[in-house]
Design an enzyme around this catalytic site. Structure first.
Site, PDB file in Angstrom:
ATOM      1  N   LYS A 284       0.823  -1.218   0.000  1.00  0.00           N
ATOM      2  CA  LYS A 284       0.000   0.000   0.000  1.00  0.00           C
ATOM      3  C   LYS A 284       0.850   1.258   0.000  1.00  0.00           C
ATOM      4  O   LYS A 284       0.486   2.241  -0.642  1.00  0.00           O
ATOM      5  CB  LYS A 284      -0.966   0.011   1.190  1.00  0.00           C
ATOM      6  CG  LYS A 284      -2.035  -1.051   1.062  1.00  0.00           C
ATOM      7  CD  LYS A 284      -3.230  -0.784   1.942  1.00  0.00           C
ATOM      8  CE  LYS A 284      -4.317  -1.817   1.647  1.00  0.00           C
ATOM      9  NZ  LYS A 284      -5.428  -1.764   2.583  1.00  0.00           N
TER      10      LYS A 284
ATOM     11  N   LYS B  86      -9.161 -13.157  -7.504  1.00  0.00           N
ATOM     12  CA  LYS B  86     -10.251 -13.275  -6.543  1.00  0.00           C
ATOM     13  C   LYS B  86     -11.250 -12.128  -6.735  1.00  0.00           C
ATOM     14  O   LYS B  86     -10.845 -11.009  -7.025  1.00  0.00           O
ATOM     15  CB  LYS B  86      -9.661 -13.168  -5.133  1.00  0.00           C
ATOM     16  CG  LYS B  86     -10.135 -14.235  -4.186  1.00  0.00           C
ATOM     17  CD  LYS B  86      -9.353 -14.199  -2.899  1.00  0.00           C
ATOM     18  CE  LYS B  86     -10.040 -13.328  -1.880  1.00  0.00           C
ATOM     19  NZ  LYS B  86      -9.409 -13.353  -0.569  1.00  0.00           N
TER      20      LYS B  86
ATOM     21  N   LYS C 233     -13.725  -6.544  -3.267  1.00  0.00           N
ATOM     22  CA  LYS C 233     -14.469  -5.296  -3.204  1.00  0.00           C
ATOM     23  C   LYS C 233     -13.581  -4.114  -3.551  1.00  0.00           C
ATOM     24  O   LYS C 233     -14.056  -3.049  -3.887  1.00  0.00           O
ATOM     25  CB  LYS C 233     -15.144  -5.107  -1.847  1.00  0.00           C
ATOM     26  CG  LYS C 233     -14.220  -4.962  -0.665  1.00  0.00           C
ATOM     27  CD  LYS C 233     -15.022  -4.719   0.610  1.00  0.00           C
ATOM     28  CE  LYS C 233     -14.099  -4.709   1.819  1.00  0.00           C
ATOM     29  NZ  LYS C 233     -14.765  -4.376   3.051  1.00  0.00           N
TER      30      LYS C 233
END
Ligand code: TRP
Length: 328
Positions: A110, A193, A196
C-alpha cells in the site's frame, strides 16, 4: 464455547465473495461468544470523504444484520463507539517494533502504491490497531482471509512479547483461515479473486445488486472457447468459477458434481444467475427493511457497543495495570 472475533472495514461494497467466504461463516458459527466489529477507524488510514465513510459504516452494519448476525446473541459494534480500541492500540504500538511493522507485506504494497503522494503513519501502525481489536476481547479464534494471516502472526508476537514483559495479560489468538471451499473469482478476470477493492465492476457481484444487474454480469462472465462444461480451475477458470458460484449458492458441496448437468455455457450461466438472485433475495429484503428504520439500527449498534465495552474495558484495565499506568 470458543471466543471468536472478526471485523470488517466499511470500505467498498460487500460482494458475493466476501459474503460466501467470510460473512456467511460468521453467521453460521455465531454464538454468544462471537464479536463482530465494523472497523471504521481502520478506514482512516487513507483520506476518505466523511459523508461516505459515515454512510458506509451504517450500510456495513446493516448488511451484517441482514445477513443474519443476531444482536440478541452475538455482539455487533462499530469500532469507534468503543474507545478502548485506540487506547489499547497505543499500548501495542509501544510493544511492536518499527521493523516488524515495516515488514508487513500489506504496508509495503500500500505504501508503494501511494508513493510520491501521502502515506499516513496510520498505514504503518494499522496492524497494532487490529491487534487491539482482537486482544481486547480475549479472542481465541479469528476467522480471516489468507491476506490477513501476517497480521494475525504479528498480533500473536506482540501479545506474547507483552505477556513476557509485563506478566500474563492477553489470550494468544489463532487464525481460522477458511479452507479453500468457495473461492469466488472475478467474473471478468477469473484468475483473480472477486474483490471489493478491485476495479472491476462488471466482474463483481455486489450483494445489494439488483437482480437484472446480477443477471447481466453473470451472463457476460468470461468463459473459454472449448465449449465443454468441466470443473477445472487451472485450465478453465471462468467455467469453474460459475460452477463454484452455483454450488455455493445452492448448497452443493462439490462444484465438479454439477458439471454433467450442462452441455453448454448458456444454461449454466442462466442457472447460476437465477441461483445467485434467489440466494441473495432474503438478505436484500432484510437489508431494505433495516434501511427503512435507521433509528432501530442506531439502537442496535448502541447496545452492541455497550456490550463490547463490558468486555473490552476489563481487558484494557488489566493491560494498563500490568504495564504500570497509575490507576485513576
Ligand atoms: N484488517 C482486516 C481487513 O482489512 C479487518 C480487521 C480489522 C480485522 N480488525 C480486525 C479482521 C480484527 C479480523 C480481526 O480485512
Amino acid at each position: 464455547m470458543v471466543r471468536v472475533l472478526s471485523c470488517l472495514q466499511p470500505t467498498g461494497e460487500i460482494q458475493l465473495g466476501n459474503y460466501l467466504g467470510a460473512i456467511r461463516r460468521w453467521v453460521q458459527d455465531q454464538t454468544p461468544q462471537s464479536f463482530h466489529g465494523v472497523v471504521d477507524l481502520h478506514a482512516l488510514t487513507i483520506p476518505r470523504d466523511p459523508a461516505v465513510l459515515r454512510a458506509k459504516t451504517l450500510e456495513t452494519a446493516q448488511l451484517l444484520l441482514a445477513a443474519g448476525l443476531d444482536p440478541n446473541y452475538t455482539t455487533i459494534f462499530v469500532q469507534s463507539h468503543v474507545p478502548e480500541h485506540p487506547q489499547m492500540a497505543w499500548l501495542l504500538e509501544c510493544t511492536a517494533s518499527l521493523g516488524e511493522l515495516e515488514r508487513m507485506t500489506q504496508f509495503k504494497d500500500k505504501s508503494a502504491k501511494t508513493e510520491g503522494s501521502f502515506t499516513s503513519a496510520g498505514l504503518l501502525t494499522y496492524p497494532t490497531l487490529m491487534a487491539a481489536d482482537i486482544l481486547l476481547y480475549d479472542a481465541e479464534l479469528v476467522p480471516v482471509g489468507d491476506d490477513q494471516r501476517q497480521h494475525l502472526e504479528l498480533t500473536r508476537d506482540v501479545a506474547q512479547r507483552f505477556n513476557s514483559r509485563y506478566g500474563t495479560t492477553f489470550v494468544i489468538p489463532r487464525a481460522g483461515i477458511a479452507k479453500v471451499g468457495a473461492r469466488i473469482m472475478d467474473l471478468q478476470e477469473p484468475t483473480n479473486k472477486m474483490s471489493k477493492s478491485a476495479d472491476s465492476p462488471q466482474g463483481t457481484v455486489k450483494v445489494l445488486d439488483e437482480p437484472k444487474d446480477i443477471e447481466r454480469k453473470i451472463k457476460r462472465a468470461v468463459t473459454d472457447t472449448d465449449g465443454e462444461v468441466r470443473f477445472d480451475p487451472v485450465t478453465k477458470p471462468g467455467v469453474s468459477n460459475l460452477l463454484s458460484i452455483l454450488a455455493a449458492t445452492t448448497g452443493v458441496a462439490d462444484p465438479a458434481s454439477l458439471a454433467h448437468n450442462y452441455q453448454q455455457y448458456g444454461p449454466l450461466k442462466a442457472d447460476t444467475a437465477a441461483a445467485v438472485i434467489e440466494f441473495l433475495a432474503p438478505l436484500q429484503k432484510r437489508y431494505h427493511e433495516l434501511s427503512d428504520d435507521p433509528g432501530h439500527v442506531t439502537q442496535v449498534l448502541a447496545a452492541g457497543a455497550a456490550k463490547a465495552r463490558t468486555v473490552a474495558s476489563v481487558v484494557l484495565a488489566r493491560a494498563k495495570l500490568n504495564v504500570g499506568l497509575l490507576p485513576g
